[in-house]
Design an enzyme around this catalytic site. Structure first.
Site, PDB file in Angstrom:
ATOM      1  N   VAL A  90       0.802  -1.262   0.040  1.00 28.73           N
ATOM      2  CA  VAL A  90       0.164  -0.065  -0.046  1.00 28.73           C
ATOM      3  C   VAL A  90       0.971   1.200   0.033  1.00 28.73           C
ATOM      4  O   VAL A  90       0.387   2.183   0.115  1.00 28.73           O
ATOM      5  CB  VAL A  90      -1.085  -0.022   0.962  1.00 28.73           C
ATOM      6  CG1 VAL A  90      -1.883  -1.163   1.125  1.00 28.73           C
ATOM      7  CG2 VAL A  90      -0.080  -0.097   2.491  1.00 28.73           C
ATOM      8  N   HIS A 106      -4.459  -3.868  -3.004  1.00 31.77           N
ATOM      9  CA  HIS A 106      -4.964  -3.875  -1.871  1.00 31.77           C
ATOM     10  C   HIS A 106      -5.077  -2.401  -1.371  1.00 31.77           C
ATOM     11  O   HIS A 106      -5.064  -2.054  -0.091  1.00 31.77           O
ATOM     12  CB  HIS A 106      -3.872  -4.626  -0.704  1.00 31.77           C
ATOM     13  CG  HIS A 106      -3.895  -5.973  -0.837  1.00 31.77           C
ATOM     14  ND1 HIS A 106      -2.925  -6.657  -0.274  1.00 31.77           N
ATOM     15  CD2 HIS A 106      -4.865  -6.958  -1.280  1.00 31.77           C
ATOM     16  CE1 HIS A 106      -3.025  -7.888  -0.523  1.00 31.77           C
ATOM     17  NE2 HIS A 106      -4.086  -8.142  -1.091  1.00 31.77           N
ATOM     18  N   CYS A 114     -14.767   6.990   1.547  1.00 30.29           N
ATOM     19  CA  CYS A 114     -16.219   7.219   2.457  1.00 30.29           C
ATOM     20  C   CYS A 114     -16.875   5.923   2.453  1.00 30.29           C
ATOM     21  O   CYS A 114     -17.238   5.301   1.465  1.00 30.29           O
ATOM     22  CB  CYS A 114     -16.939   8.121   1.839  1.00 30.29           C
ATOM     23  SG  CYS A 114     -18.483   8.343   2.868  1.00 30.29           S
ATOM     24  N   CYS A 117     -20.606   6.420   1.160  1.00 29.28           N
ATOM     25  CA  CYS A 117     -20.949   6.824  -0.348  1.00 29.28           C
ATOM     26  C   CYS A 117     -19.926   6.151  -1.338  1.00 29.28           C
ATOM     27  O   CYS A 117     -20.413   6.033  -2.352  1.00 29.28           O
ATOM     28  CB  CYS A 117     -21.329   8.113  -0.547  1.00 29.28           C
ATOM     29  SG  CYS A 117     -19.792   9.268  -0.595  1.00 29.28           S
ATOM     30  N   CYS A 136     -20.352  13.670   0.556  1.00 27.65           N
ATOM     31  CA  CYS A 136     -21.474  13.458   1.150  1.00 27.65           C
ATOM     32  C   CYS A 136     -21.700  13.929   2.651  1.00 27.65           C
ATOM     33  O   CYS A 136     -22.807  13.974   3.444  1.00 27.65           O
ATOM     34  CB  CYS A 136     -22.017  11.709   1.122  1.00 27.65           C
ATOM     35  SG  CYS A 136     -21.245  10.781   2.057  1.00 27.65           S
ATOM     36  N   GLY A 172       9.203 -10.750  -3.406  1.00 25.63           N
ATOM     37  CA  GLY A 172       8.893 -10.521  -2.116  1.00 25.63           C
ATOM     38  C   GLY A 172       7.736 -10.779  -1.365  1.00 25.63           C
ATOM     39  O   GLY A 172       7.133 -10.055  -0.424  1.00 25.63           O
ATOM     40  N   THR A 173       7.254 -11.771  -1.852  1.00 23.09           N
ATOM     41  CA  THR A 173       5.789 -12.459  -1.297  1.00 23.09           C
ATOM     42  C   THR A 173       5.890 -13.575  -0.554  1.00 23.09           C
ATOM     43  O   THR A 173       6.586 -14.744  -0.831  1.00 23.09           O
ATOM     44  CB  THR A 173       4.677 -12.381  -2.410  1.00 23.09           C
ATOM     45  OG1 THR A 173       5.194 -13.563  -3.385  1.00 23.09           O
ATOM     46  CG2 THR A 173       4.724 -11.469  -3.339  1.00 23.09           C
ATOM     47  N   GLU A 200      13.460 -16.028   0.967  1.00 28.64           N
ATOM     48  CA  GLU A 200      13.624 -17.300   1.183  1.00 28.64           C
ATOM     49  C   GLU A 200      12.597 -18.149   0.515  1.00 28.64           C
ATOM     50  O   GLU A 200      11.591 -17.359   0.236  1.00 28.64           O
ATOM     51  CB  GLU A 200      13.714 -17.403   2.824  1.00 28.64           C
ATOM     52  CG  GLU A 200      12.283 -17.168   3.483  1.00 28.64           C
ATOM     53  CD  GLU A 200      12.347 -17.198   5.078  1.00 28.64           C
ATOM     54  OE1 GLU A 200      11.355 -17.233   5.545  1.00 28.64           O
ATOM     55  OE2 GLU A 200      13.450 -16.932   5.385  1.00 28.64           O
TER      56      GLU A 200
END
Length: 231
Positions: A90, A106, A114, A117, A136, A172-173, A200
Site C-alpha cells: 500500500v 490492496h 468514504c 457513499c 456526502c 517479496g511475497t 527465502e
C-alpha cells in the site's frame, strides 16, 4: 518475452524500512490485526484504525525506494515489451522510483474512502474518524485499504493480465495470502514462464519454474540486468 507481469509484496519494501507482518517488534506486532485491518474492527473503533494507518502513512513518507524499486522502474522504461506491476503493498515506493504501470490490489495509504457513499480522495497525512466526506459529508472516512474479508481491487483485470503474460514474476511475497497465492498457477496454466524472487522460499515456491533467493535489493537488480541484456 513480450509481456511481463510482476507481483510484489512486503519483501520488496522491507529494505526501505517498511515492516512486514512477521517483523518482531515492528508496527504490525503492536496491534491486533482483527482490530485494525477488518471492517468489523473499523466499526468498533475507527479512531484506533486511523491511529494505525496514520503511523503507517508517516512511516511511508519517511522511507525511500530501494534498489529493487529502482530496478523495476528501469525494467519498465528500457524493456522492449510490456511490464506491469501488480503490488500487494500500500506504499507508493514503486511510483516514487519511476514505475508507471502499477496496480495496487490492496489499495494505497495515499487514498481516503468514504465508508458511506464510496467517494475517494487524496488522504491527508493524519486522518480522523470524524472527518466529513467531501462528497456526502458523512463522518465515515476510512483509509482506501483492502482489509481482511474484502475483495482486492482490479481482480478481473489482473486475471486477464496473468493469462496474457509471457512471464510472471513474484517478488517479496510469502505465498500464503489468496488470491495472490494462486497467481503463479494461473499464469502457468495460460502458458507463462514463472519465476520467484524472494528472501527465502515461499509457501508456493513449487508452483514456479525457477526461483532465486536473497535480499530484494540484490537479486532484483541482478535479474533486471539479465533481462535487459538479452538480445
Amino acid at each position: 518475452m513480450t509481456k511481463i507481469v510482476i507481483l510484489t509484496g512486503a519483501g520488496v519494501s522491507a529494505e526501505s524500512g517498511l515492516g512486514t507482518f512477521r517483523d518482531k517488534g515492528g508496527l504490525w506486532s503492536r496491534y491486533d490485526l482483527n482490530e485494525v485491518a477488518t471492517p468489523e474492527g473499523f466499526a468498533r473503533n475507527p479512531a484506533l484504525v486511523h491511529e494505525f494507518y496514520n503511523a503507517r502513512r508517516r512511516n511511508c513518507l519517511e522511507s525511500a525506494p530501494n534498489a529493487a524499486h529502482h530496478a523495476l522502474a528501469r525494467l519498465e522504461k528500457d524493456y522492449p515489451g510490456e511490464v506491469l506491476i501488480v503490488t500487494q503493498n500500500v506504499d507508493d515506493l514503486h511510483e516514487r522510483a519511476g514505475s508507471r504501470a502499477v496496480w495496487h490490489m490492496h489499495g494505497a495509504l495515499s487514498g481516503a474512502l468514504c465508508a458511506a457513499c464510496g467517494h475517494r480522495w487524496a488522504a491527508p497525512v493524519e486522518m480522523q474518524a470524524a472527518a466529513p466526506c467531501p462528497a456526502c459529508a458523512a463522518p465515515a472516512t476510512r483509509p482506501d485499504i483492502v482489509w481482511f474479508g474484502e475483495m482486492p481491487y482490479h481482480m478481473e483485470a489482473i486475471w486477464d493480465a496473468l493469462r496474457a503474460a509471457d512471464l510472471f514474476v513474484a517478488i517479496g511475497t510469502s505465498g500464503n495470502v489468496y488470491p495472490a497465492a494462486a497467481f503463479a498457477q494461473d499464469a502457468a496454466r495460460a502458458g507463462a514462464e514463472t519465476l520467484e524472487l524472494n528472501l527465502e522460499p515461499s509457501d508456493t515456491v513449487s508452483d514456479f519454474d525457477a526461483a532465486r533467493h536473497g535480499p530484494a535489493s540484490r537479486i532484483v537488480p541482478e535479474w533486471v540486468a539479465e533481462m535487459l541484456a538479452r538480445p
